[in-house]
Write an enzyme that holds these catalytic residues in place. Structure first.
Site, PDB file in Angstrom:
ATOM      1  N   LYS A  14      31.077  30.821 -17.621  1.00  0.00           N
ATOM      2  CA  LYS A  14      31.306  30.181 -18.930  1.00  0.00           C
ATOM      3  C   LYS A  14      32.555  30.734 -19.624  1.00  0.00           C
ATOM      4  O   LYS A  14      33.412  29.981 -20.077  1.00  0.00           O
ATOM      5  CB  LYS A  14      30.062  30.418 -19.806  1.00  0.00           C
ATOM      6  CG  LYS A  14      30.248  30.178 -21.279  1.00  0.00           C
ATOM      7  CD  LYS A  14      28.984  30.488 -22.043  1.00  0.00           C
ATOM      8  CE  LYS A  14      28.742  31.962 -22.235  1.00  0.00           C
ATOM      9  NZ  LYS A  14      29.585  32.570 -23.278  1.00  0.00           N
ATOM     10  N   THR A  15      32.651  32.063 -19.701  1.00  0.00           N
ATOM     11  CA  THR A  15      33.782  32.675 -20.416  1.00  0.00           C
ATOM     12  C   THR A  15      35.097  32.368 -19.710  1.00  0.00           C
ATOM     13  O   THR A  15      36.109  32.089 -20.357  1.00  0.00           O
ATOM     14  CB  THR A  15      33.568  34.205 -20.539  1.00  0.00           C
ATOM     15  OG1 THR A  15      32.294  34.439 -21.150  1.00  0.00           O
ATOM     16  CG2 THR A  15      34.639  34.851 -21.392  1.00  0.00           C
ATOM     17  N   ASP A  45      31.684  28.576 -28.728  1.00  0.00           N
ATOM     18  CA  ASP A  45      30.951  29.275 -27.665  1.00  0.00           C
ATOM     19  C   ASP A  45      29.478  29.409 -28.068  1.00  0.00           C
ATOM     20  O   ASP A  45      29.168  29.447 -29.263  1.00  0.00           O
ATOM     21  CB  ASP A  45      31.583  30.656 -27.474  1.00  0.00           C
ATOM     22  CG  ASP A  45      31.025  31.394 -26.261  1.00  0.00           C
ATOM     23  OD1 ASP A  45      30.543  30.721 -25.320  1.00  0.00           O
ATOM     24  OD2 ASP A  45      31.077  32.636 -26.243  1.00  0.00           O
ATOM     25  N   GLU A  46      28.596  29.492 -27.083  1.00  0.00           N
ATOM     26  CA  GLU A  46      27.147  29.677 -27.320  1.00  0.00           C
ATOM     27  C   GLU A  46      26.613  28.626 -28.303  1.00  0.00           C
ATOM     28  O   GLU A  46      25.910  28.935 -29.268  1.00  0.00           O
ATOM     29  CB  GLU A  46      26.848  31.092 -27.857  1.00  0.00           C
ATOM     30  CG  GLU A  46      27.307  32.232 -26.962  1.00  0.00           C
ATOM     31  CD  GLU A  46      26.456  32.422 -25.715  1.00  0.00           C
ATOM     32  OE1 GLU A  46      25.576  31.580 -25.440  1.00  0.00           O
ATOM     33  OE2 GLU A  46      26.674  33.407 -24.996  1.00  0.00           O
ATOM     34  N   GLN A  72      19.067  28.348 -22.316  1.00  0.00           N
ATOM     35  CA  GLN A  72      19.131  29.725 -22.818  1.00  0.00           C
ATOM     36  C   GLN A  72      19.067  29.776 -24.343  1.00  0.00           C
ATOM     37  O   GLN A  72      19.504  30.736 -24.969  1.00  0.00           O
ATOM     38  CB  GLN A  72      20.404  30.417 -22.318  1.00  0.00           C
ATOM     39  CG  GLN A  72      20.405  30.624 -20.809  1.00  0.00           C
ATOM     40  CD  GLN A  72      21.583  31.468 -20.338  1.00  0.00           C
ATOM     41  OE1 GLN A  72      21.616  32.680 -20.535  1.00  0.00           O
ATOM     42  NE2 GLN A  72      22.550  30.825 -19.718  1.00  0.00           N
ATOM     43  N   ARG A  98      18.922  37.402 -15.294  1.00  0.00           N
ATOM     44  CA  ARG A  98      19.680  38.649 -15.499  1.00  0.00           C
ATOM     45  C   ARG A  98      19.804  39.417 -14.182  1.00  0.00           C
ATOM     46  O   ARG A  98      20.605  40.335 -14.071  1.00  0.00           O
ATOM     47  CB  ARG A  98      18.986  39.582 -16.518  1.00  0.00           C
ATOM     48  CG  ARG A  98      18.758  39.064 -17.937  1.00  0.00           C
ATOM     49  CD  ARG A  98      19.973  38.489 -18.564  1.00  0.00           C
ATOM     50  NE  ARG A  98      20.024  37.042 -18.375  1.00  0.00           N
ATOM     51  CZ  ARG A  98      21.106  36.312 -18.492  1.00  0.00           C
ATOM     52  NH1 ARG A  98      22.259  36.870 -18.767  1.00  0.00           N
ATOM     53  NH2 ARG A  98      21.078  35.006 -18.300  1.00  0.00           N
TER      54      ARG A  98
END
Length: 682
Positions: free
Chosen positions: A33-34, A212-213, A243, A589
């Site tokens: 994503k980043t 973002d997010e 998420q 994770r």
């Protein structure tokens, strides 16, 4: 150009090249994503030639903003002023510095932090529970509710008082030219809403906006974005509906689910290649999240190859669970795994107590991320202080901690006077109150406080007698007399605090059960040993809540407490879909191995309770489940679909039809009910 695209897959490159119009980058866990959002910013600036001053990129943490800025700027030739890449709150601060004068306020305002806010509210709140007041005022501001509206909506006396405090608090802020964190966004929105020409001017300035997010945005942030996009539709949001785990904090998963309805002609790019986890981990994560109805639908695709199967760990109780996990962690460390590549997660913070004790016994150093260790929590320290005063009247430190907890109207000034008098008479605070006459106490504190203090000492004496006679009913009587649970229950995080108190009471009962002849002193000595973790040199493993783990990754991961009532949390106010998303976040994770642990029984609400294995084991395909599992239809209201005969249409309703799902679809005014398996998503 080459540097920007060299590490991108096909979908990431497609998202980077989409310049105009609304774009949703649906980025699965571990899907880069980043990398995608920073590459898109670099592409806008260095290839397309958009001036940096015409871009705005917003995120939620300073850490994320700093990382994204550094990564984007490393890809380009920085020829001009750097792009504005910051948090929502930082953007609000910058905006208000330029425009707050339109609200009749000076631009030399000061931003107060959480502690400042609490200090101000403490003077205004009186006997109201201060954390509740602070939480409600924050909620009002984020819902754009004025003090007058808050008062009109109040159904209970408590909330009428909170609305009154809200009004006084707002007046205090304005009078002293202060703004709090909520104001940074609320006042920014207010300015844009009340001044359409300013909204248009601001929107024209920031012609390319990235968020973002996005799944973590609340209603107010969504409304702010609408204002910022009022002159154009060039909004790119990055997020993952699977998420979205902050509903309790005001985040609206609908913002991402309905993006294509909020912003016309939106393009959706799915990033599904996962670069973090081995195949077996992604298999169980995909299987679990597929059971959610409210999702856009995507499947994580493995890129790291096969690995160890996901392990299920079954134990009789929490102590056995902690021992087994400690054994496995020591084995991993013995094989050369670095401790900081190992983590243990849990849904409820109270579960950390047995885990911490097990790790201490095994000599495994740990760091607790994003929270306090069990024995460092305020409610647990209060309980321990009660026990210490009951066993030792001369413990002034503990006495000062509990003399006004729960609130008895004994303020700091009264406590200071009592402490000074105790020092002068060479007595403990306890003995000063117990042995002084009513007249002598009234010379120090108000008459009302004298009665309260005498009653308090009488109750402590009563508890001492109960402790001498029988410790088994001690915990119930302690809470019955002092109402500690009720005090903490009134706070915004009251449910969690009460769970911690129940966990402590459960530990106490368990100790008495195993040591029938033990005294209160012996229990306190045991607790003291546990509450001081040995400071072992070297690296540590990590333990944390699932919420604290978001954005992190570990080679070897253990998740404890996979039982009904713990994960998922069930009952009033719980949201099964959000619980499932928490499970999905926790699974993803893990990079190499994942171990899911459940027990037959735990101390729950102060008593040992037989527990059912979590339904998530069955939903993730790890075992047969007795619970009925309904898979996600993959379609939701508002979706565009195509039928081979009727053509394109929009879903206006979804219902169950036997083992299938039935869709109510509007085909250009012609409404029909069609089984989901006969259409495809557009």
């Amino acid at each position: 150009m080459e540097q920007i695209f060299k590490n991108l897959n096909e979908q990431q490159a497609e998202a980077v090249k989409k310049i105009d119009g609304p774009l949703l980058i649906l980025a699965g866990a571990g899907s880069g994503k980043t990398t995608t959002i920073t590459s898109r910013l670099a592409y806008l600036l260095d290839v397309v030639g958009i001036p940096a001053s015409n871009t705005l990129t917003l995120t939620f943490t300073n850490k994320a903003a700093k990382e994204m800025r550094e990564r984007a700027l490393a890809m380009i030739d920085a020829k001009s002023y750097p792009p504005l890449l910051c948090t929502f709150h930082k953007f609000g601060l910058l905006f208000l510095k330029f425009h707050i004068h339109r609200l009749g306020r000076e631009n030399n305002f000061v931003v107060i932090d959480t502690d400042d806010k609490k200090r101000i509210l403490k003077k205004l709140a009186g006997d109201l529970p201060m954390p509740l007041v602070a939480s409600e005022i924050s909620r009002y501001k984020n819902s754009l509710i004025t003090p007058e509206e808050a008062h009109a909506q109040a159904e209970q006396k408590n909330y009428e008082q909170i609305a009154k405090v809200y009004k006084e608090y707002e007046a205090y802020l304005v009078e002293n030219n202060l703004v709090d964190f909520d104001d940074l966004i609320a006042l920014t929105y207010k300015l844009l809403d009340e001044h359409p020409e300013l909204a248009e001017e601001t929107s024209k300035r920031y012609q390319y906006i990235m968020i973002d997010e996005y799944q973590d945005t609340n209603e107010l942030q969504f409304k702010l974005l609408q204002k910022l996009c009022s002159a154009h539709n060039n909004l790119c949001v990055v997020g993952d509906d699977d998420q979205s785990i902050y509903g309790w904090r005001g985040a609206h998963v609908r913002n991402i689910l309905e993006f294509d309805q909020d912003f016309q002609d939106a393009m959706v790019v799915k990033l599904e290649h996962n670069y973090r986890s081995r195949t077996p981990i992604l298999t169980v994560a995909n299987a679990l999240i597929e059971h959610n109805r409210s999702r856009l639908g995507k499947t994580l695709l493995p890129t790291r190859g096969d690995g160890d199967a996901v392990k299920m760990l079954s134990s009789n109780d929490e102590n056995e669970e902690a021992s087994k996990i400690s054994l496995q962690i020591n084995k991993l460390i013995g094989e050369g795994v670095r401790p900081n590549e190992i983590a243990v997660l849990y849904r409820i913070n109270a579960l950390s107590r047995s885990l911490e004790e097990g790790l201490n016994r095994a000599g495994i150093p740990y760091k607790l991320v994003g929270g306090l260790r069990f024995y460092d929590r305020a409610e647990i320290k209060d309980l321990i202080s009660y026990l210490r005063v009951i066993t030792n009247h001369h413990d002034n430190f503990s006495m000062k901690r509990i003399i006004n907890k729960p609130k008895r109207g004994i303020g700091k000034a009264s406590i200071d006077k009592l402490e000074l008098a105790a020092m002068q008479q060479e007595r403990s605070l306890y003995d000063l109150i117990r042995l002084s006459s009513t007249a002598e106490l009234e010379a120090l504190v108000r008459k009302k406080n004298t009665t309260t203090l005498k009653q308090f000492i009488g109750e402590l004496e009563q508890m001492r007698a109960i402790a001498d006679e029988s410790l088994y009913s001690f915990a119930e009587r302690l809470d019955e007399i002092f109402k500690i649970k009720a005090f903490y229950e009134a706070m915004p995080d009251g449910t969690e605090r009460v769970q911690n108190i129940d966990e402590f009471f459960g530990l106490f009962r368990d100790f008495i059960k195993q040591n029938p002849e033990a005294s209160l002193d012996a229990f306190l000595n045991e607790v003291s040993l546990q509450s001081e973790q040995d400071q072992v040199e070297g690296e540590s493993i990590y333990i944390m809540s699932i919420h604290a783990s978001k954005g992190l990754e570990f080679e070897h991961l253990f998740i404890i407490g996979l039982e009904e009532g713990f994960l998922p949390l069930v009952g009033d106010g719980s949201d099964l879909e959000e619980e499932r998303r928490l499970g999905y976040v926790s699974f993803t994770r893990a990079k190499d191995t994942l171990t899911l642990s459940h027990v037959q029984s735990r101390y729950y609400k102060g008593r040992r309770t037989e527990l059912e294995k979590s339904r998530f084991f069955g939903e993730a395909g790890l075992c047969e489940s007795s619970l009925k599992i309904e898979k996600n239809t993959a379609f939701k209201k508002g979706d565009l679909v195509r039928h081979k005969i009727f053509g394109a249409g929009r879903v206006i309703g979804v219902s169950k039809a036997g083992r299938e799902f039935k869709l109510n679809i509007n085909f250009g005014g012609n409404k029909r009910e069609i089984l989901a398996s006969f259409v495809e998503r557009l």
